[in-house]
Design an enzyme around this catalytic site. Structure first.
Site, short mmCIF file in Angstrom:
data_model
loop_
_atom_site.label_atom_id
_atom_site.label_comp_id
_atom_site.label_asym_id
_atom_site.label_seq_id
_atom_site.Cartn_x
_atom_site.Cartn_y
_atom_site.Cartn_z
CB SER A 33 1.62 -3.47 0.61
OG SER A 33 0.96 -2.94 1.76
CG ASP A 34 7.48 -1.00 3.03
OD1 ASP A 34 7.12 -0.88 4.22
OD2 ASP A 34 8.64 -0.75 2.66
CB ALA A 35 3.92 1.00 6.09
CB ALA B 6 3.86 -0.06 -0.85
#
Length: 751
Positions: free
Chosen positions: A291-293, A295
Site C-alpha cells: 500500500s501507499d503510506a 492508504a
C-alpha cells in the site's frame, strides 16, 4: 604393549562400554544440535518457490500477520520482525531510489525522473538504475552488518513513478517519465532491469512500480488526493493508465504499490479488479502489492468506503494486497489481521498465500542463501558516490537538458568579460534536487553560480528573491547586475517549494514576483539573455519566447548535483556529447485555458495524443546546435496480417557543421478505427550520436500489440485498415517545429 593390554582387561572394557552407553545419547544429541539438518527453505538445491512453500508452512498465524503489517513507512511501520525460532532476521522493505538512493548518509544524486525522461534514451535509464542499485545494495549491506534496519535501508525501491503526466499542474509530475504511456513503459522496464542486475539467480535491488492506478492529480486542488475518486472510462484505463504498469510488472519488478485514490468508486488498495483480475490474472504477475503510506487507513478516514478496521483489513487482503506501508500510526490496519482470521472474515490459508510473494522476493534478494554465493553481498560503502557514478550523474544532466530556443547564440565559444547570473535558482542547492532526492556530498554540488562563473572574468550574482516562492523582490539589485553584464543568465522556476507532493499549482504562472523579474531583465539587460527554467512541468514563459534579446531558453528540470557543470558543458559544447538533443516528455501548453480539468480522467483533449490545440512547445520538441535530414522510410511489410509486426527503417544524416546526438521519434495513427484512438501514438524512439556529415541507418519495430485498440466488450482488438507511420525528430503536424523533416508512409492491416 603393557599399556595396550589394559584395554583387554574385562573390568576396563565393561567400564568403557557402560560409559559409552550412558554418554553417547547426549553426545550424539550435542553433535546433532551443532550440525543439525537444515530446513528445506534453506536448501539451495530446491527452487525458490519450493523453499517459500516450506517456509510459510512453518509460520504461526501471528507471524503471518506481522510479516504483512510491517512494510515500513515509519519507525512503527517496520521492519518486518525476526522469526528467531527459524533463524530469520528482521527485514526492512522500504527505500526510495527514484533518482538516487535515499538511505541515510551520502549517495549519488541523479537528475529527477522527468529530466531523465527528456533524454529519450532507454540505455541511459538502465545505466542510471544500475548505478543506483549498486549504492542501494552497498548501503543495505552496511546497515545489515550493523544489525540496523532503519527506514530507507531496504532493497525494495519504491520506484519508479510511472503515473501518466496527464495534467501539467499536478504536484508530482517531476517524479514521472512524462505524458506518454509507451515512453513511460519502456523507461519503467529498463529501470526495473537495471535495478535487478544481471545475476541469473539474485536481485541486486528491485523496482516497486507506483502508484497503481489512475493516480495523477489532484494532490490538493480542488480536493485531497486522499479521498479523490478517479472516474475513468474503460478504454482510457486500458490505453493510457495501464500499459506502463504492465511493462514495469513484466520487466523485472518485484512489487507494485497501490495508490491513494479510488478508481471508479473503489479504493485502489481494496480494488480486486486492479490487484488481482488485471495484475495477476491477466498479466501473470507473481510479485507483491504494497500500500501507499496510510492508504489502507484512508479507506476509512477519507474515502468512507468502509467504517472499521476489521472489514477494511479483510477487504484489502481479499483484493490482493500483501503488505502495509503506514505513516507512523501507533498501530496499522494489518496489525489486526490475527483478529480478522479469528473472527472468521479471512482464513489463515489466505494469509499464507499473501505472504508467499514477500518471502519469494526475499529469496530473490539472496537472504536465505550463503552470502559467498551472492556477489551483491560483497558491495560496500566504497561502491557509493564513486567517480564513475558522479560522472554518470553529470552525463545524465547534460542529456536531460532541452533547448527550447536558440537564435544562433549557443554554443558559446569565447570567454566573456562579465556575466550576470540572476534569479532564485542562481545558487540554490536545495531547489535543484527535486522530490525524494538523495543526499550527495556537498562538495559534489554545483549550482549555476559555481558552474557558469568560469565563463567570464567577472560574475554578478543577484538572486532577486529570498526563495523560489519569490514573495519579495530586489528589483534594484537585479537591474544593476543585468545592466552592466555582457550576457545575463536568468534562472527561474518552481522547485519543490512550489511544485511538490501534497500540493498542486493553481496555474502555469511562475510564483511570486518571478514574472516581473523576467520582464525587468528583458527590458534592462545590456546584452543578450539566456533563460534557464528549473521546473517539473510547463510554466508561463510566453514573453521570453517572443523577446528578441532572449537568445536562448533551456528547460533544465531538476538536474541535481552536477547542475552548474552540466550547464557549462552544454552552453560551451565541450564535446559532441554536449550538443543538446533532449526532447520534452510532455506538452508545454501556451495558456492555462488549454489545460483540461484536474479531476477529469477521460483523455478528451488531454496530452499530445488527444490535444487539438497549438501548444507553446509540443511533446517531443527539442533543438540541437546542428541539423539533421531524414530519408528512405521503408515499412516491411506494407500489408500485414493482424497479429504480425512491422519493421520500420530509415536513414538520418547530420547535415550541419557540428557532431551531435539526434533523438528519432516514430509515431503511428489509425485511419480506420471503429473506436476513438490517439491522433498520434509514439511507437519507437532512441538517441544516437551522429558525426557531422555521417548517415546512420535506423531499424525499429512496431509490434502487433501497439496496433491494438480497446473495444468495450471485446478487449484489445487489431482492426483491419490503414495505419500511418511518421519518422522524424519531432511530433508531426505541429505549428512549432524543429529544423529536420518528417517522413510518412502507410501500411495496411488485414484479417
Amino acid at each position: 604393549m603393557a599399556e595396550a593390554g589394559k584395554l583387554t582387561d574385562p573390568k576396563v572394557t565393561f567400564t568403557f562400554c557402560l560409559f559409552l552407553l550412558i554418554v553417547y545419547p547426549f553426545l550424539s544429541s550435542a553433535i546433532r544440535n551443532d550440525v543439525r539438518d537444515i530446513y528445506p527453505f534453506q536448501n539451495t538445491s530446491l527452487s525458490f518457490e519450493q523453499r517459500v512453500e516450506d517456509l510459510v508452512s512453518r509460520l504461526e498465524l501471528s507471524e503471518l500477520a506481522q510479516q504483512m503489517a510491517k512494510g515500513g513507512g515509519s519507525k512503527e511501520g517496520g521492519p518486518s520482525p525476526a522469526i528467531e525460532r527459524l533463524g530469520i532476521r528482521p527485514f526492512q522493505w522500504s527505500t526510495e531510489c527514484i533518482h538516487g538512493d535515499s538511505a541515510p548518509g551520502y549517495t549519488t544524486s541523479f537528475p529527477q525522473s522527468i529530466g531523465m525522461a527528456a533524454a529519450f534514451s532507454p540505455s541511459l535509464i538502465y545505466e542510471v538504475a544500475e548505478a543506483i542499485s549498486v549504492e542501494v545494495r552497498a548501503k543495505h549491506n552496511d546497515f545489515v552488518s550493523k544489525k540496523s534496519y532503519v527506514e530507507h535501508s531496504g532493497l525494495a525501491c519504491f520506484s519508479p513513478v510511472i503515473n501518466i503526466m496527464r495534467h501539467p499542474l499536478w504536484g508530482r509530475n517531476q517524479e514521472t517519465y512524462g505524458e506518454d504511456p509507451y515512453l513511460s513503459g519502456v523507461y519503467a522496464a529498463h529501470f526495473a532491469s537495471g535495478l535487478r542486475g544481471t545475476h541469473p539467480r539474485f536481485y541486486r535491488a528491485a523496482a516497486i512500480c507506483k502508484h497503481f492506478d489512475a493516480h495523477g492529480g489532484p494532490e490538493d486542488l480542488p480536493v485531497s488526493r486522499l479521498s479523490f475518486n478517479a472516474i475513468v472510462p474503460e478504454r482510457d484505463l486500458r490505453m493510457t493508465y495501464l500499459p506502463q504498469f504492465k511493462a514495469c510488472a513484466q520487466g523485472g519488478a518485484l512489487g507494485v504499490m497501490c495508490s491513494y485514490n479510488s478508481l471508479n468508486g473503489i479504493p485502489a488498495c481494496a480494488n480486486k479488479k486492479l490487484l488481482t483480475d488485471i495484475l495477476r490474472t491477466e498479466w501473470g504477475f507473481d510479485g507483491f502489492v504494497v500500500s501507499d503510506a496510510g492508504a489502507i487507513e484512508f479507506i476509512i478516514e477519507w474515502h468512507h468506503y468502509l467504517n472499521n478496521i476489521i472489514d477494511t483489513a479483510a477487504a484489502c487482503v481479499k483484493a490482493g494486497l500483501n503488505l502495509e506501508l503506514h505513516p507512523g500510526y501507533p498501530q496499522g490496519i494489518f496489525d489486526s489481521l490475527e483478529q480478522v482470521v479469528n473472527d472468521g472474515k479471512l482464513t489463515k490459508e489466505m494469509l499464507v498465500e499473501r505472504v508467499k510473494p514477500l518471502f519469494l522476493a526475499r529469496m530473490k534478494f539472496g537472504e536465505f542463501d550463503p552470502p559467498e554465493t551472492n556477489p551483491y553481498t560483497q558491495l560496500n560503502l566504497s561502491d557509493v558516490m564513486t567517480p564513475e557514478h558522479q560522472a554518470l550523474s553529470l552525463k545524465t544532466a547534460v542529456e536531460s537538458f532541452v533547448l527550447l530556443k536558440n537564435k544562433g547564440f549557443l554554443p558559446m565559444r569565447d570567454r566573456l568579460k562579465s556575466i550576470a547570473i540572476v534569479g532564485p535558482f542562481a545558487d540554490n542547492p536545495d531547489q535543484i534536487m527535486g522530490n525524494y532526492a538523495p543526499n550527495p556530498d556537498p562538495k559534489t554540488i554545483f549550482t549555476p553560480k559555481t558552474g557558469l562563473s568560469p565563463l567570464a572574468d567577472t560574475s554578478y550574482v543577484v538572486f532577486g528573491c529570498s526563495d523560489t516562492k519569490c514573495l519579495d523582490y530586489d528589483v534594484e539589485g537585479i537591474i544593476k547586475a543585468v545592466s552592466k553584464a555582457d550576457v545575463t543568465f536568468l534562472c527561474v522556476g518552481t522547485g519543490q517549494a512550489v511544485e511538490t507532493e501534497n500540493f498542486d499549482r493553481p496555474s502555469m504562472k511562475l510564483p511570486g514576483y518571478q514574472p516581473f523579474l523576467i520582464q525587468d531583465v528583458i527590458k534592462k539587460a545590456l546584452g543578450p539573455v539566456v533563460l534557464l527554467v528549473f521546473s517539473g512541468g510547463p510554466v508561463n514563459i510566453v514573453e521570453a519566447v517572443s523577446a528578441d534579446n532572449v537568445v536562448a531558453i533551456i528547460q533544465c528540470f531538476f538536474p541535481n548535483q552536477g547542475t552548474g557543470v552540466a550547464l557549462y558543458q552544454m552552453i560551451t559544447m565541450k564535446s559532441s556529447l554536449d550538443n543538446p538533443a533532449g526532447r520534452l516528455p510532455f506538452t508545454w501548453y501556451a495558456t492555462d485555458e488549454q489545460i483540461p480539468s484536474m479531476t477529469n480522467y477521460s483523455m478528451v483533449n488531454g496530452t499530445y495524443r488527444y490535444f487539438n490545440g497549438d501548444p507553446l512547445f509540443p511533446f517531443g520538441y527539442g533543438l540541437s546546435y546542428t541539423t539533421f535530414q531524414y530519408n528512405d522510410l521503408v515499412l516491411t511489410p506494407t500489408k500485414v496480417k493482424a497479429g504480425d509486426n512491422v519493421t520500420v527503417t530509415f536513414n538520418i544524416t547530420n547535415t550541419g557543421s557540428l557532431s551531435g546526438s539526434e533523438v528519432y521519434e516514430v509515431y503511428m495513427s489509425w485511419l480506420n478505427a471503429t473506436v476513438p484512438t490517439p491522433m498520434y501514438q509514439l511507437v519507437g524512439f532512441n538517441r544516437t550520436l551522429i558525426d557531422k556529415g555521417q548517415t546512420v541507418a535506423i531499424s525499429t519495430q512496431i509490434n502487433s500489440q501497439q496496433m491494438a485498440v480497446w473495444v468495450d466488450g471485446k478487449g484489445f482488438v487489431i482492426e483491419p485498415g490503414d495505419m500511418v507511420v511518421y519518422a522524424g525528430g519531432q511530433l508531426p503536424n505541429q505549428k512549432v517545429q524543429v529544423s529536420s523533416n518528417i517522413l510518412r508512409a502507410v501500411f495496411t492491416i488485414y484479417t
